[in-house]
Design an enzyme around this catalytic site. Structure first.
Site, PDB file in Angstrom:
ATOM      1  N   THR A 461      72.160   9.048  67.910  1.00 37.26           N
ATOM      2  CA  THR A 461      71.407   7.797  67.905  1.00 37.26           C
ATOM      3  C   THR A 461      69.912   8.013  68.106  1.00 37.26           C
ATOM      4  O   THR A 461      69.121   7.127  67.837  1.00 37.26           O
ATOM      5  CB  THR A 461      71.904   6.870  69.021  1.00 37.26           C
ATOM      6  OG1 THR A 461      71.787   7.576  70.258  1.00 37.26           O
ATOM      7  CG2 THR A 461      73.356   6.486  68.811  1.00 37.26           C
ATOM      8  N   ARG A 582      63.673  -6.035  70.332  1.00 36.42           N
ATOM      9  CA  ARG A 582      62.596  -5.089  70.036  1.00 36.42           C
ATOM     10  C   ARG A 582      63.183  -3.816  69.422  1.00 36.42           C
ATOM     11  O   ARG A 582      64.189  -3.291  69.900  1.00 36.42           O
ATOM     12  CB  ARG A 582      61.852  -4.754  71.323  1.00 36.42           C
ATOM     13  CG  ARG A 582      60.794  -3.675  71.139  1.00 36.42           C
ATOM     14  CD  ARG A 582      60.123  -3.334  72.440  1.00 36.42           C
ATOM     15  NE  ARG A 582      59.189  -4.382  72.837  1.00 36.42           N
ATOM     16  CZ  ARG A 582      58.546  -4.391  74.004  1.00 36.42           C
ATOM     17  NH1 ARG A 582      58.758  -3.427  74.875  1.00 36.42           N
ATOM     18  NH2 ARG A 582      57.718  -5.366  74.291  1.00 36.42           N
ATOM     19  N   ILE A 583      62.538  -3.343  68.379  1.00 32.98           N
ATOM     20  CA  ILE A 583      62.947  -2.097  67.754  1.00 32.98           C
ATOM     21  C   ILE A 583      62.088  -0.978  68.334  1.00 32.98           C
ATOM     22  O   ILE A 583      60.865  -1.020  68.244  1.00 32.98           O
ATOM     23  CB  ILE A 583      62.797  -2.184  66.218  1.00 32.98           C
ATOM     24  CG1 ILE A 583      63.706  -3.291  65.654  1.00 32.98           C
ATOM     25  CG2 ILE A 583      63.070  -0.843  65.563  1.00 32.98           C
ATOM     26  CD1 ILE A 583      65.191  -3.110  65.897  1.00 32.98           C
ATOM     27  N   ASN A 585      62.297   2.393  67.603  1.00 32.63           N
ATOM     28  CA  ASN A 585      61.916   3.368  66.589  1.00 32.63           C
ATOM     29  C   ASN A 585      62.528   2.893  65.266  1.00 32.63           C
ATOM     30  O   ASN A 585      63.747   2.876  65.104  1.00 32.63           O
ATOM     31  CB  ASN A 585      62.447   4.752  66.980  1.00 32.63           C
ATOM     32  CG  ASN A 585      62.135   5.814  65.931  1.00 32.63           C
ATOM     33  OD1 ASN A 585      62.300   5.587  64.728  1.00 32.63           O
ATOM     34  ND2 ASN A 585      61.698   6.977  66.388  1.00 32.63           N
ATOM     35  N   GLY A 656      71.601  -4.741  71.297  1.00 30.37           N
ATOM     36  CA  GLY A 656      72.408  -3.671  70.704  1.00 30.37           C
ATOM     37  C   GLY A 656      72.190  -3.535  69.209  1.00 30.37           C
ATOM     38  O   GLY A 656      72.122  -4.522  68.491  1.00 30.37           O
ATOM     39  N   GLU A 659      76.353  -1.189  66.777  1.00 28.00           N
ATOM     40  CA  GLU A 659      77.599  -1.675  66.187  1.00 28.00           C
ATOM     41  C   GLU A 659      77.468  -2.910  65.313  1.00 28.00           C
ATOM     42  O   GLU A 659      78.350  -3.191  64.509  1.00 28.00           O
ATOM     43  CB  GLU A 659      78.613  -1.963  67.303  1.00 28.00           C
ATOM     44  CG  GLU A 659      79.080  -0.696  67.985  1.00 28.00           C
ATOM     45  CD  GLU A 659      79.773  -0.970  69.300  1.00 28.00           C
ATOM     46  OE1 GLU A 659      80.943  -0.631  69.427  1.00 28.00           O
ATOM     47  OE2 GLU A 659      79.139  -1.541  70.208  1.00 28.00           O
TER      48      GLU A 659
HETATM   49 MO1  MOS Z   1      81.574   2.529  70.655  1.00 29.10          MO
HETATM   50  S1  MOS Z   1      83.325   1.941  69.902  1.00 29.10           S
HETATM   51  O1  MOS Z   1      81.094   1.299  71.579  1.00 29.10           O
HETATM   52  O2  MOS Z   1      81.478   4.075  71.068  1.00 29.10           O
END
Ligand code: MOS
Length: 697
Positions: A461, A582-583, A585, A656, A659
């Site tokens: 990430t 807020r982003i 990066n 978030g 996902e």
């Molecule tokens: Mo994820 S399914 O929240 O690693």
């Protein structure tokens, strides 16, 4: 003028090392005196082990031992919340699922241990496994992720009966396996009663806590080292059996032991997304106002746990519907323990709800986007609270314009490109946003360099890059002078890197720590004392954050082309817009959104774990038969990030992003396939057989 660092599309700090193969992942670690354990798995899905014959294996050169239920150290395999499931640690002769660990062969080399594992002969008293979702024993779980499993508002049944337009359909999603590129693996080494674990995990502190329970020792005696994770998608959110098995074997052999899961074993004991059957009953007025939504989910679980795929979590808060009910029911099968995977509940739930909304739009003769706008929820329909921010309307507008949605001919099977049928589909994305307790230490040295330390991990990430950006921006120091130290339980506590919560949790802790350091610097007139300044922060969600609902939203628009003779589907174009606070990066964020869309296309068209229902054995436990998309399956994807200045959500102002793009994306593809072909596929994946055999409606 100095460009702001937060938001800047900087390259990953560790990118160069990764692409040149220098990053050390768990499987790369070699300890002095280390030996290799290979797990032997069951060939039946239900029954008991009658006997284990390891004679031939033990006769091989380089063989150190075979650990079975007859000689394994006694440990505590049961868990406690938030990790309640049983581990399979060779404590008895019971077999509950295909490929359950039944022995560990330990040898000097991985090759010898692999050969030994092939020679271990296990005899079983097998019982016919329960594999049928329709007939398996059903029960209602007490809770999902700590919340009530059932929920309702208004009078959904009465409102459904009274509605002018009613839709009642059942949608199915199959068992899916996470299949990160890096397989699971652990290296365990004891020094007296101290245990060191190198592990591929989303939560080093979770591994430490769970292994403390397994071995009945204080967590402080366990040191977990887990910096880089080569993908996880939820499958590394908790320590599975092999972590403890490595430590048990290490104890037995008095040597450090490495245990790696093979690719087929990635379908064995390391979790999967459970299959679901979701019934949606939707009532609405003739002008498209939702009156009632009833979302009933049945999902599979194993003989030893109560994992619920929380599909209702998606439908309960998405649209402004006055009467609503969700319920969840579980069926016990002879399968391994399911777990959270890539937007648990929201990915599966959104396939059902966003397919149903599309069906409803055709029923009403209304544009699918217009139907969503007509039911737009200004405040959270579930809690009644205002959102910290919500740019969904803007997302619909931006993505629809870019996609040129208005050129769509509403008639299904009306558009061709040569021989191919083409279709356009859309769906809404929505993902809950959370944060958890996270600690951070930040140090500024006399030479002006800064070290930010926390035990979180990096799983692709980009956390080391993003958190250095936050600290550098707040402290006004060059980004290159900030180092991020992570992936180790000797560092400050960090929560599970899942649920799209790492930037909100760790990012908030970094924000607060950097702000305090800046204040401290100001107090000392900007001078750093010779031994530096150190700030420690324990950052937890604040009560006032609970005055708001928190979620990220987005909109997907997809074009597909379907070969009417072959039933093959190709995604031609994908435009999506997201509002996620807020982003930090822009490059890393785009990559996160893109990943979610790729997995959404994958869910729509490819992924399915197939079982032999008579034996309970998995038939496609490899990456040749379990399909995932290649680059050639992925079209140009355009991602738009809507501006959100979120002042309420958390100190980092982020929501978030991991996902949300996974939600709605499979439905958008399915909706485009319907528009192209006039065939509605309600059970994923959409295959040629289903398209060619499917009745048009
Ligand atoms: Mo994820 S399914 O929240 O690693």
């Amino acid at each position: 003028m100095r460009q702001p660092l937060i938001g800047a599309p900087l390259d990953r700090v560790e990118g160069g090392e990764k692409v040149t193969g220098r990053t050390v992942f768990t499987a790369d670690v070699v300890l002095p005196g280390m030996v290799h354990g290979v797990v032997v798995t069951s060939s039946v899905a239900n029954g008991r082990i009658r006997s284990i014959d390891a004679k031939d294996a033990l006769a091989l050169p380089g063989m150190l031992g075979v650990m079975t239920h007859e000689n394994a150290p006694r440990v505590n395999a049961g868990g406690s919340p938030p990790m309640p499931s049983l581990l399979f640690l060779l404590q008895n002769d019971a077999v509950q699922f295909d490929r359950q660990p039944v022995a560990v062969v330990v040898a000097e080399t991985f090759e010898d241990a692999t050969r030994g594992a092939e020679l271990v002969r296990v005899a079983y008293d097998a019982i016919a496994p329960e594999m049928d979702l329709e007939t398996a024993p059903a029960y209602v779980p007490e809770q999902i992720f700590g919340e009530p499993a059932d929920r309702h508002r208004g009078d959904p049944r009465a409102a459904f009966s009274a509605a002018h337009v009613r839709l009642e359909q059942t949608y199915r999603t199959p068992t899916e396996h996470h299949n990160p590129l890096e397989t699971h693996g652990t290296i365990a080494a004891w020094a007296g009663d101290r245990l060191t674990l190198y592990d591929s995990t989303q939560w080093a502190f979770g591994v430490r806590a769970r292994m403390a329970t397994v071995f009945g020792i204080e967590p402080e005696l366990i040191h977990v080292i887990a910096p880089f994770v080569g993908g996880a998608f939820g499958s590394k959110g908790q320590p599975w059996s092999h972590v403890a098995l490595a430590a048990m074997a290490a104890k037995m052999m008095d040597r450090p032991v490495k245990v790696l899961a093979t690719r087929p074993q990635m379908f064995a004991w390391v979790g999967h997304r459970p299959q679901t059957e979701q019934k949606l009953s939707i009532g609405c007025s003739r002008d498209g106002r939702l009156q009632s939504v009833i979302h009933e989910t049945t999902s599979e679980t194993s003989a030893a746990d109560d994992y619920v795929e929380p599909c209702g979590v998606f439908s309960r808060g998405l649209y402004a519907v006055p009467n609503y009910a969700m319920s969840h029911e579980l069926r016990r099968l002879n399968i391994s323990k399911p777990t959270y995977m890539r937007a648990p509940g929201e990915a599966t739930g959104s396939f059902a709800l966003e397919s149903a909304m599309d069906e409803l739009a055709y029923e009403l003769g209304m544009d699918p986007l217009e139907l969503r706008l007509r039911n737009y929820a200004q405040t959270d329909p579930d809690s009644g609270k205002p959102y910290t921010s919500k740019a969904l309307r803007e997302c619909y507008r931006l993505a629809a314009e870019r996609f040129d949605w208005k050129r769509r001919n509403p008639e299904p099977r009306s558009t061709r490109d040569g021989r191919l049928l083409t279709g356009l589909g859309m769906a809404t994305a929505s993902g809950g946003s959370f944060r958890s307790h996270a600690d951070v230490r930040i140090r500024m040295h006399a030479d002006g360099t800064v070290v930010v330390s926390t035990g979180t991990i990096e799983q692709g990430t980009g956390s080391p890059t993003a958190y250095a950006q936050i600290a550098a921006e707040i402290l006004g120091v060059p980004y290159e002078r900030v180092r991020f130290e992570f992936g180790d339980t000797s560092l400050p506590y960090a929560p599970l890197a899942a649920g799209s919560q790492t930037s909100s949790s760790v990012g908030s802790a970094v924000t607060v720590a950097a702000q305090r350091l800046r204040e401290r610097l100001a107090e000392s007139g900007g001078r750093v004392p010779p031994d530096g300044i150190e700030i420690n922060v324990e950052e937890k969600p604040r009560p006032e954050e609970d005055d708001y609902a928190q979620a990220s939203f987005g909109a997907h628009f997809v074009e597909v082309a379907v070969d009417p003779d072959l039933g093959s589907v190709r995604v031609m174009r994908f435009v999506a817009a997201f509002g996620a606070g807020r982003i930090i990066n822009a490059k890393l964020a785009e990559s996160q959104f893109l990943g979610g869309i790729v997995w959404g296309i994958s869910m729509a068209l490819f992924e399915e774990t197939r079982f032999d229902l008579r034996t309970g054995r998995i038939m496609n436990a490899n990456l040749a038969d379990y399909l995932v998309p290649t680059n050639g399956d992925i079209p140009p994807v355009e991602i738009i990030m809507a501006e959100e200045d979120d002042q309420h959500v958390n100190p980092a102002h982020v929501k978030g992003i991991g996902e949300v793009a996974m939600t709605g994306s499979a439905a958008a593809v399915a909706n485009a396939v319907y528009h192209a072909t006039g065939v509605r596929v309600r059970d994923l994946p959409i295959t040629a057989e289903k398209l060619l055999g499917g009745a048009r409606r």
